[in-house]
Design a protein around this motif. Structure first.
Motif, PDB file in Angstrom:
ATOM      1  N   SER A   1      46.488  48.724  22.462  1.00  0.00           N
ATOM      2  CA  SER A   1      47.136  47.862  23.454  1.00  0.00           C
ATOM      3  C   SER A   1      46.536  48.050  24.841  1.00  0.00           C
ATOM      4  N   ASP A   2      45.968  49.227  25.105  1.00  0.00           N
ATOM      5  CA  ASP A   2      45.341  49.482  26.402  1.00  0.00           C
ATOM      6  C   ASP A   2      44.154  48.547  26.610  1.00  0.00           C
ATOM      7  N   LEU A   3      43.328  48.399  25.564  1.00  0.00           N
ATOM      8  CA  LEU A   3      42.187  47.489  25.648  1.00  0.00           C
ATOM      9  C   LEU A   3      42.651  46.042  25.714  1.00  0.00           C
ATOM     10  N   VAL A   4      43.662  45.698  24.946  1.00  0.00           N
ATOM     11  CA  VAL A   4      44.203  44.330  24.956  1.00  0.00           C
ATOM     12  C   VAL A   4      44.665  43.956  26.358  1.00  0.00           C
ATOM     13  N   LYS A   5      45.380  44.877  27.011  1.00  0.00           N
ATOM     14  CA  LYS A   5      45.879  44.609  28.363  1.00  0.00           C
ATOM     15  C   LYS A   5      44.730  44.456  29.358  1.00  0.00           C
ATOM     16  N   GLY A   6      43.675  45.272  29.203  1.00  0.00           N
ATOM     17  CA  GLY A   6      42.518  45.166  30.094  1.00  0.00           C
ATOM     18  C   GLY A   6      41.824  43.825  29.959  1.00  0.00           C
ATOM     19  N   VAL A   7      41.663  43.357  28.722  1.00  0.00           N
ATOM     20  CA  VAL A   7      41.044  42.051  28.478  1.00  0.00           C
ATOM     21  C   VAL A   7      41.920  40.938  29.051  1.00  0.00           C
ATOM     22  N   ALA A   8      43.226  41.054  28.868  1.00  0.00           N
ATOM     23  CA  ALA A   8      44.153  40.049  29.409  1.00  0.00           C
ATOM     24  C   ALA A   8      44.091  40.008  30.931  1.00  0.00           C
ATOM     25  N   LYS A   9      43.942  41.173  31.562  1.00  0.00           N
ATOM     26  CA  LYS A   9      43.852  41.226  33.024  1.00  0.00           C
ATOM     27  C   LYS A   9      42.563  40.567  33.501  1.00  0.00           C
ATOM     28  N   LEU A  10      41.476  40.783  32.788  1.00  0.00           N
ATOM     29  CA  LEU A  10      40.214  40.125  33.143  1.00  0.00           C
ATOM     30  C   LEU A  10      40.354  38.610  33.056  1.00  0.00           C
ATOM     31  N   ARG A  11      40.983  38.153  31.990  1.00  0.00           N
ATOM     32  CA  ARG A  11      41.183  36.704  31.820  1.00  0.00           C
ATOM     33  C   ARG A  11      42.039  36.146  32.949  1.00  0.00           C
ATOM     34  N   ASP A  12      43.062  36.890  33.325  1.00  0.00           N
ATOM     35  CA  ASP A  12      43.950  36.474  34.410  1.00  0.00           C
ATOM     36  C   ASP A  12      43.179  36.347  35.723  1.00  0.00           C
ATOM     37  N   ILE A  13      42.309  37.309  35.984  1.00  0.00           N
ATOM     38  CA  ILE A  13      41.518  37.287  37.220  1.00  0.00           C
ATOM     39  C   ILE A  13      40.589  36.078  37.249  1.00  0.00           C
ATOM     40  N   LEU A  14      39.920  35.796  36.123  1.00  0.00           N
ATOM     41  CA  LEU A  14      39.001  34.654  36.084  1.00  0.00           C
ATOM     42  C   LEU A  14      39.764  33.337  36.251  1.00  0.00           C
ATOM     43  N   ASN A  15      40.943  33.249  35.668  1.00  0.00           N
ATOM     44  CA  ASN A  15      41.750  32.037  35.843  1.00  0.00           C
ATOM     45  C   ASN A  15      42.133  31.839  37.303  1.00  0.00           C
ATOM     46  N   LYS A  16      42.451  32.915  37.982  1.00  0.00           N
ATOM     47  CA  LYS A  16      42.824  32.826  39.389  1.00  0.00           C
ATOM     48  C   LYS A  16      41.638  32.383  40.244  1.00  0.00           C
ATOM     49  N   ILE A  17      40.429  32.820  39.852  1.00  0.00           N
ATOM     50  CA  ILE A  17      39.235  32.394  40.607  1.00  0.00           C
ATOM     51  C   ILE A  17      39.043  30.889  40.466  1.00  0.00           C
ATOM     52  N   VAL A  18      39.184  30.376  39.263  1.00  0.00           N
ATOM     53  CA  VAL A  18      39.030  28.930  39.021  1.00  0.00           C
ATOM     54  C   VAL A  18      40.069  28.145  39.814  1.00  0.00           C
TER      55      VAL A  18
END
Length: 371
Positions: A348-365
């Motif tokens: 779940s630690d890796l899952v959360k890290g990947v989700a956070k990356l996706r969240d950051i990229l969405n915010k940039i867009v």
């Protein structure tokens, strides 16, 4: 047909290197001489990769721990992960030391911008004071700021400190940059907490003083091709440690900028890949991806217009998200140092890290600030 010919050629070379027959007797013993050079497209890591001149689509990675080789050999048990892992061709044990022609090292462009330079419109991150575990070479004691370092300087240091010419065991992996004209690469170390009990104190400090403990990842190095200036910008892991929650979005904006324009459609492709990876990891049981990295790659020559008109199969070679570095991976269905014995365990630690990356990229867009 072309792919099968390439695969046969790779198998032939592997057979030749390992001294075993493959195909006809003539084929097995006459593949031609092989030349190896150092792979200069790295932006991070603890060892130097080799490039075989005669087979430009593969690289050779030193086997530092058998754990990584075992992971690739067992990858068939985790087939859903395969699209997000470099293609594993095989492994090689050379009968003697590998001779690497240093003079044939891939040319590193002298036009790499120095550490600290920024793209137009990209906020510059001020360097912070050096910590005790950081090299003096990257630090100016008089100004308490990091000194600029070019890719050539970084690579020279990497070769001097990390290239072990006595290594004989190598993984043979696909070169993820082989179909890219101007590869842009971002190395992201995943995980929010240390895993090695023997290095708990030093690792805890590194995690707490970077974005690892709060975001589940930290940036470890990148190179960006800026088509507007036809220059590369390089960043090393020490720059990555200056990134915090306040400027992490600016760091990603810089990675996805060509010097004047933000590549929003390319960012969109990455968010889709991250979403797929997140779902795959949620369904992956029995693995803990200790100290793994996530590699972002895209071709700096890829334009927004090409994304609209190109065949998706072509784009798959131009935009990639890959998990790498499996030297410390843990299987929870066997005895392990983390004392986690659960075959159904999900990292779940890796899952959360990947989700956070996706969240950051969405915010940039969406031009939103990170909170």
């Amino acid at each position: 047909m072309e792919q099968s010919v390439k695969l046969k050629k790779v198998c032939l070379i592997l057979a030749y290197l390992e001294g075993r027959p493959f195909g006809t007797k003539e084929d097995a013993h006459n593949p031609g001489s092989l030349t190896f050079k150092l792979f200069s497209k790295q932006v991070g890591g603890h060892s130097c990769f080799l490039k075989c001149v005669e087979i430009p689509t593969i690289i050779l990675k030193p086997v530092n721990r058998l754990t990584e080789l075992e992971f690739y050999q067992r990858l068939g048990n985790y087939s859903e992960l395969s699209p997000f892992v470099p293609r594993f061709v095989g492994s090689i044990t050379f009968p003697k030391r590998v001779d690497v022609d240093i003079s044939l090292v891939e040319p590193i462009q002298s036009c790499y911008a120095k550490l600290g330079s920024a793209s137009p419109g990209i906020k510059q991150t001020p360097p912070r004071a050096k910590r005790k575990d950081e090299s003096e070479e990257f630090f100016d004691a008089s100004s308490r700021r990091f000194m600029p370092i070019t890719k050539k300087q970084w690579f020279s240091k990497m070769v001097t400190k990390r290239y072990n010419k006595n290594v004989r065991d190598y993984l043979v992996l696909e070169d993820l940059t082989s179909f890219m004209i101007s590869p842009c690469t971002l190395d992201i170390k995943m995980g929010s907490k240390p895993f090695n009990p023997k290095k708990l104190e030093s690792q805890s400090k590194k995690f707490l003083e970077s974005t690892s403990s709060r975001l589940g990842f930290r940036l470890c190095g990148m190179q960006i091709y800026q088509s507007s200036t036809k220059r590369y910008t390089f960043r090393d892991k020490y720059w990555g440690r200056t990134i915090d929650e306040q400027n992490v979005i600016e760091a990603f904006r810089q990675f996805f900028s060509d010097g004047s324009t933000l590549k929003r459609k390319i960012i969109g492709m990455f968010t889709k890949e991250l979403e797929k990876l997140e779902h795959v990891l949620q369904d992956t049981r029995g693995l803990i991806f200790c100290s793994c990295s996530l590699l972002f790659l895209y071709d700096g020559n890829l334009t927004e217009e090409e994304i609209e008109s190109s065949d998706p199969r072509v784009l798959n070679h131009k935009v990639k998200v890959r998990l790498i570095d499996f030297e410390h991976i843990v299987y929870t269905n066997s005895e392990n140092a983390l004392k986690i014995n659960d075959e159904e365990y999900v990292d779940s630690d890796l899952v959360k890290g990947v989700a956070k990356l996706r969240d950051i990229l969405n915010k940039i867009v969406l031009d939103q600030q990170f909170v």
